[in-house]
Design a protein around this motif. Structure first.
Motif, PDB file in Angstrom:
ATOM      1  N   SER A 224      36.600  45.819  44.262  1.00 55.78           N
ATOM      2  CA  SER A 224      36.561  46.363  45.745  1.00 55.78           C
ATOM      3  C   SER A 224      35.776  45.337  46.475  1.00 55.78           C
ATOM      4  O   SER A 224      35.287  44.352  45.594  1.00 55.78           O
ATOM      5  N   ARG A 225      35.940  45.053  47.723  1.00 53.31           N
ATOM      6  CA  ARG A 225      35.208  43.856  48.315  1.00 53.31           C
ATOM      7  C   ARG A 225      35.363  44.131  49.866  1.00 53.31           C
ATOM      8  O   ARG A 225      36.113  45.070  50.255  1.00 53.31           O
ATOM      9  N   LEU A 226      34.528  43.512  50.708  1.00 54.18           N
ATOM     10  CA  LEU A 226      34.741  43.608  52.019  1.00 54.18           C
ATOM     11  C   LEU A 226      35.701  42.445  52.752  1.00 54.18           C
ATOM     12  O   LEU A 226      35.851  41.415  51.952  1.00 54.18           O
ATOM     13  N   LEU A 227      36.242  42.773  53.664  1.00 59.18           N
ATOM     14  CA  LEU A 227      37.373  41.841  54.229  1.00 59.18           C
ATOM     15  C   LEU A 227      36.843  41.106  55.446  1.00 59.18           C
ATOM     16  O   LEU A 227      35.697  41.331  55.891  1.00 59.18           O
ATOM     17  N   SER A 228      37.454  40.099  56.148  1.00 58.15           N
ATOM     18  CA  SER A 228      37.178  39.386  57.158  1.00 58.15           C
ATOM     19  C   SER A 228      37.633  40.086  58.247  1.00 58.15           C
ATOM     20  O   SER A 228      37.501  39.439  59.451  1.00 58.15           O
ATOM     21  N   VAL A 229      38.496  41.220  58.175  1.00 58.27           N
ATOM     22  CA  VAL A 229      39.209  41.797  59.472  1.00 58.27           C
ATOM     23  C   VAL A 229      38.256  43.181  59.688  1.00 58.27           C
ATOM     24  O   VAL A 229      37.749  43.602  58.855  1.00 58.27           O
ATOM     25  N   ALA A 230      38.425  43.420  61.111  1.00 58.28           N
ATOM     26  CA  ALA A 230      37.751  44.750  61.454  1.00 58.28           C
ATOM     27  C   ALA A 230      38.809  45.923  61.525  1.00 58.28           C
ATOM     28  O   ALA A 230      39.972  45.255  62.003  1.00 58.28           O
ATOM     29  N   GLY A 259      42.030  41.421  66.566  1.00 61.49           N
ATOM     30  CA  GLY A 259      42.669  41.673  65.157  1.00 61.49           C
ATOM     31  C   GLY A 259      42.673  40.583  64.377  1.00 61.49           C
ATOM     32  O   GLY A 259      42.430  39.495  64.496  1.00 61.49           O
ATOM     33  N   GLY A 260      43.108  40.947  62.871  1.00 53.64           N
ATOM     34  CA  GLY A 260      43.451  39.850  62.072  1.00 53.64           C
ATOM     35  C   GLY A 260      44.324  40.416  60.866  1.00 53.64           C
ATOM     36  O   GLY A 260      44.340  41.484  60.767  1.00 53.64           O
ATOM     37  N   LEU A 261      44.705  39.253  60.067  1.00 53.18           N
ATOM     38  CA  LEU A 261      45.334  39.703  58.960  1.00 53.18           C
ATOM     39  C   LEU A 261      44.676  38.889  57.860  1.00 53.18           C
ATOM     40  O   LEU A 261      44.416  37.730  57.702  1.00 53.18           O
ATOM     41  N   GLU A 262      44.915  39.743  56.477  1.00 50.34           N
ATOM     42  CA  GLU A 262      44.458  39.027  55.212  1.00 50.34           C
ATOM     43  C   GLU A 262      45.407  39.098  54.261  1.00 50.34           C
ATOM     44  O   GLU A 262      45.881  40.438  54.138  1.00 50.34           O
ATOM     45  N   ILE A 263      45.947  38.090  53.662  1.00 54.39           N
ATOM     46  CA  ILE A 263      46.876  38.200  52.674  1.00 54.39           C
ATOM     47  C   ILE A 263      46.042  38.290  51.179  1.00 54.39           C
ATOM     48  O   ILE A 263      45.125  37.226  51.096  1.00 54.39           O
ATOM     49  N   ILE A 264      46.137  38.939  50.231  1.00 52.10           N
ATOM     50  CA  ILE A 264      45.277  39.167  49.162  1.00 52.10           C
ATOM     51  C   ILE A 264      46.078  39.353  48.003  1.00 52.10           C
ATOM     52  O   ILE A 264      47.331  39.609  47.888  1.00 52.10           O
ATOM     53  N   ARG A 271      41.352  38.265  45.458  1.00 51.14           N
ATOM     54  CA  ARG A 271      40.970  36.989  46.368  1.00 51.14           C
ATOM     55  C   ARG A 271      42.058  36.773  47.729  1.00 51.14           C
ATOM     56  O   ARG A 271      43.268  37.136  47.594  1.00 51.14           O
ATOM     57  N   ALA A 272      41.339  36.508  48.702  1.00 53.70           N
ATOM     58  CA  ALA A 272      42.166  36.307  49.929  1.00 53.70           C
ATOM     59  C   ALA A 272      43.037  34.790  49.724  1.00 53.70           C
ATOM     60  O   ALA A 272      42.388  33.911  49.455  1.00 53.70           O
TER      61      ALA A 272
END
Length: 330
Positions: A224-230, A259-264, A271-272
């Motif tokens: 698990s980890r925290l993301l850069s998006v809310a 808003g935001g999008l993160e590809i992982i 890892r993003a």
């Protein structure tokens, strides 16, 4: 040909967008409108039988309606359901219906007449959000009022177990608020947690949502980890070995979070590999089979909502509060 379904809540129209494409680049689009009954809560999901629409008055009445995308014929009120409801995809022939508000449950429906195939009662006021099957066909259900992701048998008859994602909980209410869940491959499920900071008078999203990988065999949180998006509500798989998390931002103009999008890469320690920030709040999102992201974005400063496909703005509409569209499905 890709079909976009936009639910226009204020005038209760379902706008069906047809998008022709040339390769991966959209060439043109048009839309037709279908009048829905006057109901403020609307949600939709596509399937082999067409577009299923769940409408609700948010008080005591809800209905399933079907739109035949080939003919445009609308079959109203095929089945009465609960008032606080949400549709989630299952197979091409079936879908899940999540009911909230006290008599919480998950049900599976199939066929043109929305036959009830199976159901399972959930804990009272658990507030189910989404459901997805793992590689064994078992059904995983996220609920907003619990840090336990429920795991049910494939026929929805029994509870297999649950996975605790408490490490992702925020400090305010000690809840992670899990929403979207998807099969991540290699015997794992991926779940996103909105991490809402709720008080008796209001709620707002933590600036950093969370993601976790859950083992199908171990029934444990493996990473698990925290993301850069809310306010992460949606998770997609744009291609094998990658996940896309869409953060909605805040719908509260007094607490502005875009808003935001993160590809992982889930097989790379979560890892993003790519991030994208939006300039407005995201109201809804969906991903096409080729990995193209479609979003409805709301800008209270500009007073309008816009439909975007990839990086192209297709359609915008303004209003008294600029909040026109409420849902999107592909």
């Amino acid at each position: 040909m890709s079909a976009f379904k936009i639910l226009q809540a204020q005038v209760f129209l379902l706008l069906v967008f047809g998008l022709s494409s040339c390769g991966n680049r959209p060439a043109a689009f048009d839309f037709t409108g279908v009048q829905l009954e006057r109901a403020p809560g609307v949600n939709a999901e596509t399937g082999a039988e067409g577009l299923w629409i769940a409408t609700s008055d948010y008080r005591s009445n809800g209905w399933l309606t079907r739109l035949d995308l080939a003919t445009g014929q609308l079959e109203r009120r095929i089945r009465a359901v609960g008032a606080d409801i949400y549709l989630a995809p299952d197979s091409a022939q079936s879908f899940f219906l999540l009911t909230r508000g006290g008599v919480d449950s998950i049900e599976s429906f199939s066929g043109r007449e929305a036959r009830l195939e199976a159901s399972f009662p959930l804990a009272k006021l658990s507030n189910p959000q989404f459901a997805a099957r793992d590689s064994r066909g078992r059904v995983w259900v996220t609920t907003m009022q619990s840090n336990i992701v429920e795991v049910l048998s494939s026929d929805l008859r029994t509870r297999v177990g649950g996975v605790d994602i408490s490490p992702l909980a925020d400090d305010h209410d000690r809840l992670a608020e899990p929403y979207g869940i998807i099969r991540a491959g290699l015997g794992r499920m991926a779940v996103v947690a909105a991490r809402l900071e709720r008080t008796p008078t209001h709620w707002r999203p933590n600036p950093r949502a969370g993601i976790a990988l859950l083992g199908e065999e171990s029934l444990r949180m493996e990473d698990s980890r925290l993301l850069s998006v809310a306010n992460a509500l949606h998770i997609f798989s744009p291609m094998p070995g990658f996940l896309a998390v869409l953060g909605m931002g805040s719908q509260d103009a007094t607490y502005a979070l875009s808003g935001g999008l993160e590809i992982i890469g889930p097989q790379q320690g979560l890892r993003a590999v790519e991030t994208r920030a939006f300039t407005s709040r995201v109201v809804a999102g969906a991903m096409a089979s080729d990995g193209t992201l479609a979003t409805i974005e709301w800008s209270p400063e500009e007073g309008r909502s816009c439909l975007r496909y990839g990086y192209r703005e297709l359609f915008c509409e303004g209003g008294a509060n600029g909040f026109i569209f409420s849902n999107l499905a592909i």
